[in-house]
Design a protein around this motif. Structure first.
Motif, PDB file in Angstrom:
ATOM      1  N   ASP A  15      16.268   0.776 -89.756  1.00 60.46           N
ATOM      2  CA  ASP A  15      15.378  -0.204 -90.396  1.00 60.46           C
ATOM      3  C   ASP A  15      13.963  -0.095 -89.813  1.00 60.46           C
ATOM      4  O   ASP A  15      13.371  -1.077 -89.360  1.00 60.46           O
ATOM      5  N   ARG A  16      13.437   1.127 -89.875  1.00 61.78           N
ATOM      6  CA  ARG A  16      12.144   1.383 -89.242  1.00 61.78           C
ATOM      7  C   ARG A  16      11.335   2.378 -90.064  1.00 61.78           C
ATOM      8  O   ARG A  16      11.853   3.398 -90.535  1.00 61.78           O
ATOM      9  N   GLU A  51       8.798  -4.592 -94.396  1.00 65.50           N
ATOM     10  CA  GLU A  51       7.362  -4.727 -94.129  1.00 65.50           C
ATOM     11  C   GLU A  51       6.578  -3.602 -94.795  1.00 65.50           C
ATOM     12  O   GLU A  51       5.536  -3.845 -95.427  1.00 65.50           O
ATOM     13  N   TRP A  52       7.087  -2.393 -94.706  1.00 65.28           N
ATOM     14  CA  TRP A  52       6.381  -1.270 -95.331  1.00 65.28           C
ATOM     15  C   TRP A  52       6.383  -1.380 -96.851  1.00 65.28           C
ATOM     16  O   TRP A  52       5.407  -0.995 -97.507  1.00 65.28           O
ATOM     17  N   SER A  97       7.592   4.517 -89.754  1.00 63.69           N
ATOM     18  CA  SER A  97       6.551   4.882 -88.799  1.00 63.69           C
ATOM     19  C   SER A  97       5.509   5.748 -89.488  1.00 63.69           C
ATOM     20  O   SER A  97       5.837   6.722 -90.180  1.00 63.69           O
ATOM     21  N   THR A 135       4.098   0.922 -86.897  1.00 64.16           N
ATOM     22  CA  THR A 135       5.529   0.843 -87.184  1.00 64.16           C
ATOM     23  C   THR A 135       5.856  -0.518 -87.787  1.00 64.16           C
ATOM     24  O   THR A 135       5.134  -1.496 -87.601  1.00 64.16           O
ATOM     25  N   GLY A 136       6.962  -0.547 -88.520  1.00 63.39           N
ATOM     26  CA  GLY A 136       7.410  -1.794 -89.116  1.00 63.39           C
ATOM     27  C   GLY A 136       8.776  -1.605 -89.727  1.00 63.39           C
ATOM     28  O   GLY A 136       9.305  -0.487 -89.791  1.00 63.39           O
ATOM     29  N   THR A 137       9.360  -2.685 -90.178  1.00 63.53           N
ATOM     30  CA  THR A 137      10.643  -2.592 -90.861  1.00 63.53           C
ATOM     31  C   THR A 137      10.432  -2.030 -92.269  1.00 63.53           C
ATOM     32  O   THR A 137       9.300  -1.969 -92.771  1.00 63.53           O
ATOM     33  N   ALA A 138      11.525  -1.647 -92.901  1.00 56.14           N
ATOM     34  CA  ALA A 138      11.431  -1.142 -94.275  1.00 56.14           C
ATOM     35  C   ALA A 138      10.845  -2.212 -95.195  1.00 56.14           C
ATOM     36  O   ALA A 138      10.013  -1.914 -96.062  1.00 56.14           O
ATOM     37  N   SER A 187      16.091   7.060 -96.701  1.00 57.07           N
ATOM     38  CA  SER A 187      15.374   7.565 -95.539  1.00 57.07           C
ATOM     39  C   SER A 187      14.631   8.846 -95.906  1.00 57.07           C
ATOM     40  O   SER A 187      15.044   9.589 -96.807  1.00 57.07           O
TER      41      SER A 187
END
Length: 257
Positions: free
Chosen positions: A243-244, A212-213, A246, A207-210, A224
């Motif tokens: 803001d995630r 980070e991805w 996965s 998992t990470g923030t948008a 989304s």
């Protein structure tokens, strides 16, 4: 090509000799928070289960020993494993790669003697692939197991990234006309006597923030939803309101003799 195996920590290794180990892996696999919690202790406790393959061809060619690690030999592959407990029943398998780390530490902390060796990584240097070194490395890793130990591996199927929308259970069943697995890495395991025993649909959860991805994948994520990402074995789910992002990585369990 004279190939031998030895523990990674048998001698000092110049950093440049192992710089290639990060090659060939998608950036996001290095950002599994749960795995990161365990790896420090794993590497400390089970350092003896980290191996390298050495090619001694350059020694025979007369190169001075100090020019390469391993008394003149060149590191061409590396891998590692952990010891854990497993009853042998499919429903008692770890959930995948990350859970194998946790199970190894649980057994160690409880003082329970391990009965299974889980091979968790095996990598051939990119410029030496296609020469049978993967099989040699897997054999060397299997040889680390005690006679009474089972050997299992949560395989990351190399060709699955071309089919991220296909469920892992279906992908694991794909075969070529000769009956061997469709996936080349699975095929290597099977040719060495391994057999597919189960899938691991949730081998890793990352998992990470948008932001980070976006950095890990090089993609813009303007909305989304589900995204096909480079080198992903499944899709990335993004929720911009939270803001995630996965990603759930599936693997395939193989048991070796």
């Amino acid at each position: 090509m004279a190939i031998t195996a030895e523990p990674l920590h048998a001698r000092p290794r110049p950093t440049e000799e192992l710089a290639w180990l990060g090659d060939g892996w998608p950036e996001f696999v290095f950002h599994d928070g749960e795995t990161a919690r365990h790896l420090g202790r794993i590497r400390e406790l089970f350092a003896g289960l980290e191996l390298v393959l050495l090619d001694h061809a350059e020694e025979r060619a007369g190169k001075r020993a100090e020019e390469r690690a391993g008394n003149g030999a060149e590191i061409v592959a590396a891998g590692w494993a952990v010891p854990l407990r497993w009853t042998g029943a499919v429903d008692d398998l770890p959930s995948g790669y990350t859970d194998s780390l946790a199970r190894a530490l649980d057994a160690y902390d409880a003082g329970d003697p391990p009965d299974t060796l889980a091979i968790l990584a095996a990598q051939v240097r990119p410029d030496r692939q296609g020469r049978g070194l993967a099989g040699k490395l897997l054999r060397a890793l299997r040889d680390l197991a005690a006679a009474q130990h089972r050997v299992i591996c949560p395989v990351r199927p190399t060709r699955k990234a071309r089919y991220p929308l296909t469920p892992i259970d279906r992908y694991a069943d794909w075969t070529r006309p000769d009956g061997t697995p469709f996936d080349p890495w699975l095929r290597t395991h099977v040719r060495l006597g391994g057999r597919i025993i189960a899938t691991a649909p949730r081998s890793q959860v990352i998992t990470g923030t948008a932001a980070e991805w976006q950095r890990w994948t090089g993609l813009e994520l303007p909305d989304s939803g589900e995204y096909v990402i480079p080198d992903g074995l499944s899709t990335l789910h993004v929720d911009l309101d939270a803001d995630r992002g996965s990603y759930v990585e599936p693997n395939i369990w193989v048991q070796h003799r």
